[in-house]
Design an enzyme around this catalytic site. Structure first.
Site, PDB file in Angstrom:
ATOM      1  N   HIS A 262      -5.390   1.995   8.339  1.00 14.06           N
ATOM      2  CA  HIS A 262      -4.558   0.875   8.795  1.00 14.06           C
ATOM      3  C   HIS A 262      -5.148  -0.402   8.214  1.00 14.06           C
ATOM      4  O   HIS A 262      -6.283  -0.781   8.514  1.00 14.06           O
ATOM      5  CB  HIS A 262      -4.522   0.803  10.317  1.00 14.06           C
ATOM      6  CG  HIS A 262      -3.674  -0.325  10.835  1.00 14.06           C
ATOM      7  ND1 HIS A 262      -2.309  -0.207  11.018  1.00 14.06           N
ATOM      8  CD2 HIS A 262      -3.995  -1.605  11.185  1.00 14.06           C
ATOM      9  CE1 HIS A 262      -1.828  -1.349  11.469  1.00 14.06           C
ATOM     10  NE2 HIS A 262      -2.822  -2.214  11.571  1.00 14.06           N
ATOM     11  N   CYS A 263      -4.371  -1.077   7.391  1.00 12.83           N
ATOM     12  CA  CYS A 263      -4.834  -2.283   6.707  1.00 12.83           C
ATOM     13  C   CYS A 263      -4.417  -3.508   7.517  1.00 12.83           C
ATOM     14  O   CYS A 263      -3.221  -3.746   7.725  1.00 12.83           O
ATOM     15  CB  CYS A 263      -4.241  -2.348   5.295  1.00 12.83           C
ATOM     16  SG  CYS A 263      -4.809  -3.764   4.331  1.00 12.83           S
ATOM     17  N   ILE A 264      -5.407  -4.267   7.980  1.00 17.56           N
ATOM     18  CA  ILE A 264      -5.096  -5.467   8.757  1.00 17.56           C
ATOM     19  C   ILE A 264      -4.525  -6.561   7.867  1.00 17.56           C
ATOM     20  O   ILE A 264      -3.787  -7.435   8.351  1.00 17.56           O
ATOM     21  CB  ILE A 264      -6.343  -5.968   9.500  1.00 17.56           C
ATOM     22  CG1 ILE A 264      -7.445  -6.332   8.505  1.00 17.56           C
ATOM     23  CG2 ILE A 264      -6.832  -4.928  10.489  1.00 17.56           C
ATOM     24  CD1 ILE A 264      -8.655  -6.979   9.157  1.00 17.56           C
TER      25      ILE A 264
ATOM     26  N   ASN B 108      -1.010  -5.651   7.632  1.00 15.88           N
ATOM     27  CA  ASN B 108      -0.421  -5.483   8.969  1.00 15.88           C
ATOM     28  C   ASN B 108       0.476  -4.252   9.004  1.00 15.88           C
ATOM     29  O   ASN B 108       1.553  -4.252   9.602  1.00 15.88           O
ATOM     30  CB  ASN B 108       0.364  -6.725   9.385  1.00 15.88           C
ATOM     31  CG  ASN B 108       0.583  -6.798  10.886  1.00 15.88           C
ATOM     32  OD1 ASN B 108      -0.178  -6.219  11.659  1.00 15.88           O
ATOM     33  ND2 ASN B 108       1.623  -7.491  11.313  1.00 15.88           N
ATOM     34  N   ASN B 109       0.003  -3.198   8.369  1.00 11.81           N
ATOM     35  CA  ASN B 109       0.774  -1.962   8.285  1.00 11.81           C
ATOM     36  C   ASN B 109      -0.179  -0.829   7.949  1.00 11.81           C
ATOM     37  O   ASN B 109      -1.286  -1.063   7.438  1.00 11.81           O
ATOM     38  CB  ASN B 109       1.863  -2.075   7.212  1.00 11.81           C
ATOM     39  CG  ASN B 109       2.899  -0.987   7.321  1.00 11.81           C
ATOM     40  OD1 ASN B 109       2.915  -0.224   8.293  1.00 11.81           O
ATOM     41  ND2 ASN B 109       3.766  -0.889   6.332  1.00 11.81           N
TER      42      ASN B 109
END
Length: 408
Positions: free
Chosen positions: A238-240, A243-244
Site C-alpha cells: 500500500h503506497c501512501i 493513496n492506493n
C-alpha cells in the site's frame, strides 16, 4: 364541476341526457390536471423517489461519492471497502490523507519551474529537441501516476464464499489442514489451508486463506490491505504517496511512474548543467558570474537530485524483487510460499510457475531473470470471465468483477 361518469344501466342514452353530451379536449383537461396532482400527492406521501433528488445532490454524488444518497444502482455504491469513488465510480482512492494530491502538485511545480526558467533558453540557444524529449517523459510520468493512483489495483469481489463455519474457525469436512499449521489466525482474521501440493516435492506448498472480512477464499499471492480494507490480487504494498494499493492491475504503472520520475529528475540535472556551461560560453563569463546572472539552474540541479534519488532507489528495488518473482509483501513478510531454498537458489512455487510460464517447480531464477521481469511488468492482464453487471443484488453481494469501475 361535475365530471362525466359511465352509465350504470345498459341501453342507449336518451337525447338531452348527460350521457349524450360529447366529450371534448377542453372538458377532459381538468380531469387530466386533477389526475396529475393526485399522482404527485401520492408520490409525496410514499416518499421521495431516487430520481426526484435535486440537481446539486445528484451532481455531488456523481463527482465525489462517499455514501449513496439512495438505494445502490451500481456495485461501487454498495462497496464496503475503505475507498472513495470519483466521477461516477470511474476512479477510486483510499479514504486516507490525500498525499497523492500533494505529490501531483510537487510534480507539476517541478515541471513548471523547468519550463519557466530552463526550457526557454535551451530551446533558443541549444536545441528544441531537449525540451521536447523532456515533455514526452514528463507526460508519461504524470499519466502513469494518475493511472497508478486512481485505478483499480486488482480488488477482489466480496461476499462470494459466505461460510459461517469458516468465519468461526471451523473447517468443512471436504478440506484437510496440514499438520503443524494453525488453521485460524485471529490476529489476521484468516483461515489457512494447504490447497495445492506439487508432485516434485512434498515441502513446496501453496496455501489458500479464507478472509473473514471479505468472505472469500483468497487466491495465491493475494492479501488483505488493512488501509483500504480490501483483498487485492497479487498485493505488492500500500503506497501512501499514491493513496492506493499496488497490485496486479496497476503494478506496471507504479514502476513506470517511479522510473519516469527518476528520469525526469536526472534530465533536469543534466539540462541545467548544460544550461550553465552554454550560458558561460555564450556570455564569455566564468561559472560563478553566470550563476550570479542566472541562479535558477543551480536551484534546479538541487531539486533534480532531490527528486531523482528516491524514485531511482525504488526502481532498483522493484527490478530486483521482480527478477526473483516476488512482491514487496512477500519479501517483507518472508512468506514461506516463496522462500523455499534449494541448492542455494529460491525455489519456484506453483504461482511463480504461472508468472514465468514454466512448469518446472525448481527452475533457477538466474536462468530466466529477464523473462521473469518481462512477465511481471509486461504481461497482459487477462479480462475477467464474469460479465460486468450494472446493478447489485438486493443483499449487496457483488457478483461482478472490477473490470470497469463505472459499471462495477
Amino acid at each position: 364541476m361535475d365530471f362525466y361518469t359511465p352509465p350504470t344501466t345498459a341501453g342507449p342514452p336518451t337525447r338531452g341526457s348527460p350521457e349524450s353530451v360529447p366529450t371534448t379536449a377542453a372538458s377532459t383537461f381538468p380531469l387530466r390536471k386533477r389526475t396529475r396532482a393526485h399522482l404527485r400527492a401520492r408520490d409525496k406521501s410514499d416518499g421521495p423517489a431516487p430520481s426526484s433528488r435535486g440537481t446539486s445532490d445528484r451532481l455531488w454524488s456523481w463527482v465525489f461519492l462517499k455514501q449513496p444518497l439512495s438505494l445502490p444502482e451500481h456495485n461501487y455504491q454498495a462497496h464496503l471497502g475503505n475507498n472513495v469513488f470519483l466521477i461516477g465510480g470511474r476512479f477510486l482512492s483510499a479514504r486516507q490523507k490525500p498525499l497523492n494530491i500533494a505529490v501531483l502538485c510537487v510534480i507539476l511545480i517541478l515541471g513548471g519551474l523547468y519550463y519557466g526558467f530552463v526550457a526557454p533558453w535551451t530551446w533558443n540557444h541549444i536545441s528544441p529537441a531537449i525540451p521536447a524529449v523532456f515533455t514526452y517523459i514528463f507526460l508519461l510520468c504524470v499519466a502513469s501516476f494518475l493511472r497508478a493512483s486512481f485505478s483499480d489495483p486488482g480488488i477482489l469481489p466480496r461476499n462470494i464464499h459466505l461460510t459461517d463455519r469458516i468465519a468461526d474457525g471451523s473447517i468443512p469436512n471436504e478440506y484437510s489442514v496440514e499438520p503443524g499449521i494453525d488453521a485460524f489466525d485471529p490476529r489476521k482474521n484468516t483461515t489457512s489451508l494447504s490447497c495445492f501440493k506439487q508432485p516434485e516435492s512434498s515441502e513446496n506448498l501453496v496455501y489458500l486463506k479464507y478472509c473473514s472480512t471479505c468472505k472469500i477464499w483468497r487466491p495465491p499471492r493475494a492479501s488483505h490491505c488493512s488501509d483500504c480494507d480490501n483483498c487485492v490480487d497479487f498485493h505488492d504494498h500500500h503506497c501512501i504517496w499514491l493513496n492506493n494499493c499496488v497490485g496486479r492491475k496497476n503494478y506496471r504503472y507504479f514502476v513506470a511512474f517511479v522510473m519516469t520520475g527518476g528520469l525526469c529528475g536526472l534530465y533536469i540535472v543534466g539540462n541545467s548543467i548544460a544550461h550553465v556551461i552554454c550560458y558561460k560560453r555564450h556570455m564569455h563569463m566564468t561559472i560563478a558570474e553566470s550563476l550570479r546572472h542566472r541562479p535558477m539552474p543551480l536551484v534546479m540541479i538541487f531539486l533534480g537530485f532531490l527528486g531523482a534519488g528516491y524514485p531511482l532507489a525504488l526502481v532498483g528495488f522493484h527490478l530486483w524483487i521482480a527478477s526473483r518473482g516476488e512482491s514487496t509483501h512477500e519479501f517483507v513478510s518472508m512468506n514461506p510460499v516463496t522462500k523455499h531454498v534449494v541448492d542455494g537458489h529460491v525455489g519456484v512455487t506453483l504461482s511463480k510457475c504461472k508468472v514465468m510460464g514454466s512448469h518446472d517447480g525448481f527452475k533457477r531464477f538466474s536462468d530466466a531473470v529477464l523473462a521473469v521481469v518481462c512477465a511481471r511488468l509486461c504481461a497482459h492482464v487477462s479480462p475477467h470471465s464474469n460479465p460486468v453487471t450494472k446493478q447489485t443484488t438486493p443483499q449487496g453481494v457483488q457478483k461482478s468483477t472490477f473490470r470497469h469501475w463505472k459499471r462495477f
